[in-house]
Scaffold this motif. Structure first.
Motif, PDB file in Angstrom:
ATOM      1  N   SER A 260       0.821  -1.213   0.000  1.00 53.24           N
ATOM      2  CA  SER A 260       0.000   0.000   0.000  1.00 53.24           C
ATOM      3  C   SER A 260       0.854   1.263   0.000  1.00 53.24           C
ATOM      4  N   ARG A 261       2.142   1.121   0.279  1.00 51.78           N
ATOM      5  CA  ARG A 261       3.030   2.269   0.305  1.00 51.78           C
ATOM      6  C   ARG A 261       3.560   2.483  -1.115  1.00 51.78           C
ATOM      7  N   PRO A 262       3.146   3.550  -1.784  1.00 49.79           N
ATOM      8  CA  PRO A 262       3.580   3.746  -3.168  1.00 49.79           C
ATOM      9  C   PRO A 262       5.072   4.077  -3.231  1.00 49.79           C
ATOM     10  N   PHE A 263       5.703   3.596  -4.266  1.00 49.77           N
ATOM     11  CA  PHE A 263       7.121   3.867  -4.477  1.00 49.77           C
ATOM     12  C   PHE A 263       7.254   5.282  -5.014  1.00 49.77           C
ATOM     13  N   ASP A 264       8.071   6.054  -4.366  1.00 54.19           N
ATOM     14  CA  ASP A 264       8.249   7.445  -4.764  1.00 54.19           C
ATOM     15  C   ASP A 264       9.544   7.542  -5.565  1.00 54.19           C
ATOM     16  N   GLU A 265       9.410   7.428  -6.880  1.00 55.17           N
ATOM     17  CA  GLU A 265      10.568   7.432  -7.758  1.00 55.17           C
ATOM     18  C   GLU A 265      11.310   8.768  -7.705  1.00 55.17           C
ATOM     19  N   VAL A 266      10.580   9.871  -7.598  1.00 61.57           N
ATOM     20  CA  VAL A 266      11.206  11.189  -7.549  1.00 61.57           C
ATOM     21  C   VAL A 266      12.071  11.310  -6.297  1.00 61.57           C
ATOM     22  N   ALA A 267      11.533  10.899  -5.155  1.00 58.34           N
ATOM     23  CA  ALA A 267      12.298  10.968  -3.905  1.00 58.34           C
ATOM     24  C   ALA A 267      13.542  10.096  -3.999  1.00 58.34           C
ATOM     25  N   GLU A 268      13.413   8.933  -4.629  1.00 55.55           N
ATOM     26  CA  GLU A 268      14.545   8.033  -4.794  1.00 55.55           C
ATOM     27  C   GLU A 268      15.633   8.690  -5.648  1.00 55.55           C
ATOM     28  N   GLN A 269      15.248   9.342  -6.726  1.00 59.24           N
ATOM     29  CA  GLN A 269      16.213  10.015  -7.600  1.00 59.24           C
ATOM     30  C   GLN A 269      16.887  11.182  -6.883  1.00 59.24           C
ATOM     31  N   VAL A 270      16.113  11.947  -6.134  1.00 55.94           N
ATOM     32  CA  VAL A 270      16.671  13.083  -5.394  1.00 55.94           C
ATOM     33  C   VAL A 270      17.689  12.594  -4.373  1.00 55.94           C
ATOM     34  N   THR A 271      17.351  11.530  -3.684  1.00 52.89           N
ATOM     35  CA  THR A 271      18.266  10.964  -2.683  1.00 52.89           C
ATOM     36  C   THR A 271      19.553  10.486  -3.347  1.00 52.89           C
ATOM     37  N   ALA A 272      19.432   9.807  -4.468  1.00 49.54           N
ATOM     38  CA  ALA A 272      20.617   9.311  -5.173  1.00 49.54           C
ATOM     39  C   ALA A 272      21.501  10.470  -5.636  1.00 49.54           C
ATOM     40  N   ARG A 273      20.888  11.514  -6.187  1.00 49.96           N
ATOM     41  CA  ARG A 273      21.663  12.676  -6.635  1.00 49.96           C
ATOM     42  C   ARG A 273      22.354  13.366  -5.465  1.00 49.96           C
ATOM     43  N   PHE A 274      21.645  13.481  -4.342  1.00 44.82           N
ATOM     44  CA  PHE A 274      22.235  14.102  -3.153  1.00 44.82           C
ATOM     45  C   PHE A 274      23.453  13.307  -2.696  1.00 44.82           C
ATOM     46  N   GLU A 275      23.311  11.978  -2.669  1.00 45.92           N
ATOM     47  CA  GLU A 275      24.423  11.142  -2.230  1.00 45.92           C
ATOM     48  C   GLU A 275      25.600  11.248  -3.195  1.00 45.92           C
ATOM     49  N   GLN A 276      25.326  11.298  -4.503  1.00 47.65           N
ATOM     50  CA  GLN A 276      26.399  11.445  -5.491  1.00 47.65           C
ATOM     51  C   GLN A 276      27.131  12.775  -5.300  1.00 47.65           C
ATOM     52  N   GLU A 277      26.364  13.822  -5.077  1.00 47.63           N
ATOM     53  CA  GLU A 277      26.961  15.141  -4.885  1.00 47.63           C
ATOM     54  C   GLU A 277      27.809  15.176  -3.620  1.00 47.63           C
ATOM     55  N   GLN A 278      27.330  14.510  -2.588  1.00 50.71           N
ATOM     56  CA  GLN A 278      28.079  14.465  -1.328  1.00 50.71           C
ATOM     57  C   GLN A 278      29.401  13.714  -1.529  1.00 50.71           C
ATOM     58  N   VAL A 279      29.391  12.626  -2.292  1.00 50.72           N
ATOM     59  CA  VAL A 279      30.622  11.880  -2.564  1.00 50.72           C
ATOM     60  C   VAL A 279      31.579  12.746  -3.381  1.00 50.72           C
ATOM     61  N   ARG A 280      31.063  13.437  -4.405  1.00 50.96           N
ATOM     62  CA  ARG A 280      31.922  14.324  -5.207  1.00 50.96           C
ATOM     63  C   ARG A 280      32.579  15.394  -4.332  1.00 50.96           C
ATOM     64  N   ARG A 281      31.789  15.987  -3.453  1.00 48.84           N
ATOM     65  CA  ARG A 281      32.312  17.031  -2.554  1.00 48.84           C
ATOM     66  C   ARG A 281      33.398  16.457  -1.655  1.00 48.84           C
ATOM     67  N   CYS A 282      33.175  15.257  -1.133  1.00 47.04           N
ATOM     68  CA  CYS A 282      34.150  14.643  -0.235  1.00 47.04           C
ATOM     69  C   CYS A 282      35.405  14.208  -0.983  1.00 47.04           C
ATOM     70  N   LEU A 283      35.263  13.788  -2.239  1.00 43.70           N
ATOM     71  CA  LEU A 283      36.437  13.435  -3.025  1.00 43.70           C
ATOM     72  C   LEU A 283      37.369  14.639  -3.183  1.00 43.70           C
ATOM     73  N   GLN A 284      36.800  15.846  -3.218  1.00 43.33           N
ATOM     74  CA  GLN A 284      37.610  17.061  -3.367  1.00 43.33           C
ATOM     75  C   GLN A 284      38.441  17.346  -2.115  1.00 43.33           C
ATOM     76  N   THR A 285      38.106  16.735  -0.985  1.00 41.12           N
ATOM     77  CA  THR A 285      38.874  16.951   0.245  1.00 41.12           C
ATOM     78  C   THR A 285      40.135  16.088   0.277  1.00 41.12           C
ATOM     79  N   LEU A 286      40.252  15.105  -0.640  1.00 38.01           N
ATOM     80  CA  LEU A 286      41.423  14.224  -0.674  1.00 38.01           C
ATOM     81  C   LEU A 286      42.577  14.925  -1.379  1.00 38.01           C
ATOM     82  N   THR A 287      43.782  14.437  -1.090  1.00 37.30           N
ATOM     83  CA  THR A 287      44.931  14.948  -1.847  1.00 37.30           C
ATOM     84  C   THR A 287      44.787  14.443  -3.279  1.00 37.30           C
ATOM     85  N   GLU A 288      45.493  15.062  -4.200  1.00 33.80           N
ATOM     86  CA  GLU A 288      45.420  14.666  -5.614  1.00 33.80           C
ATOM     87  C   GLU A 288      45.813  13.202  -5.786  1.00 33.80           C
ATOM     88  N   LEU A 289      46.855  12.758  -5.070  1.00 34.04           N
ATOM     89  CA  LEU A 289      47.327  11.374  -5.177  1.00 34.04           C
ATOM     90  C   LEU A 289      46.284  10.390  -4.625  1.00 34.04           C
TER      91      LEU A 289
END
Length: 195
Positions: free
Chosen positions: A118-147
């Motif tokens: 009975s709980r409908p799948f919210d595809e939009v919320a799922e996509q937003v969450t995935a994009r947020f997580e991807q952006e967070q990983v990209r931001r954190c990758l920038q905190t690493l040294t180049e090597l």
């Protein structure tokens, strides 16, 4: 069933006194329990099978009843009924408990299934969450040294082994492992991952 009970009663009349056997069982006499077991396992299994229906579960419940009979032999009182009656009472209770337990489990699974359906799948919320997580990983990758970033990207996003990363970067394997370990620790801290 009537024939089986009659046979057990005839066996009881011809063999040792079941009340006496139960007194011996209560004192821990294993030989007496073997005799009681042989006399009662058939009727106990039959009674359980009529309630539980499933042969394998019926065997399991019948064995539980016989173990309970061993453990509770001291509670048996000849004034309150025969050993067969005592065993059949235990069998009936155990069988009904098993059926109720199985029904409760099925009801819980059904309830959870209906609630999930009975709980409908919210595809939009799922996509937003995935994009947020991807952006967070990209931001954190920038905190690493180049090597560190170069090693992490090759290993985890490029699908390369540590050895392949070392060969590509012309760097010793031990150094690659250190860069990856340190980089992953910094990523974990940046992402707020516990553990």
């Amino acid at each position: 069933m009537v024939e089986r009970v009659r046979r057990v009663r005839e066996d009881q009349a011809a063999g040792p006194d079941t009340a006496e056997l139960m007194r011996r069982v209560a004192r821990g006499d294993e030989a007496a329990f073997e005799q009681i077991y042989d006399l009662l396992i058939g009727p106990v299994y039959g009674a359980v099978r009529r309630i539980v229906r499933d042969p394998a579960q019926s065997e399991e419940v019948a064995q539980e009843v016989m173990v309970e009979l061993w453990r509770t032999a001291a509670r048996y009182s000849p004034e309150r009924g025969s050993v067969l009656t005592f065993a059949m009472t235990l069998a009936h209770r155990r069988a009904v408990d098993r059926v109720r337990s199985a029904q409760a489990a099925a009801d819980r699974e059904d309830h959870v299934g209906r609630r999930e359906a009975s709980r409908p799948f919210d595809e939009v919320a799922e996509q937003v969450t995935a994009r947020f997580e991807q952006e967070q990983v990209r931001r954190c990758l920038q905190t690493l040294t180049e090597l560190q970033r170069e090693s992490v990207v090759l290993a985890y996003y490029g699908g390369r082994t540590y050895k392949e990363v070392g060969e590509l970067l012309e760097t010793p394997l031990g150094t690659i492992k250190t860069r990856l370990r340190d980089g992953l620790i910094r990523l974990r801290d940046c992402l707020g991952v516990v553990g």
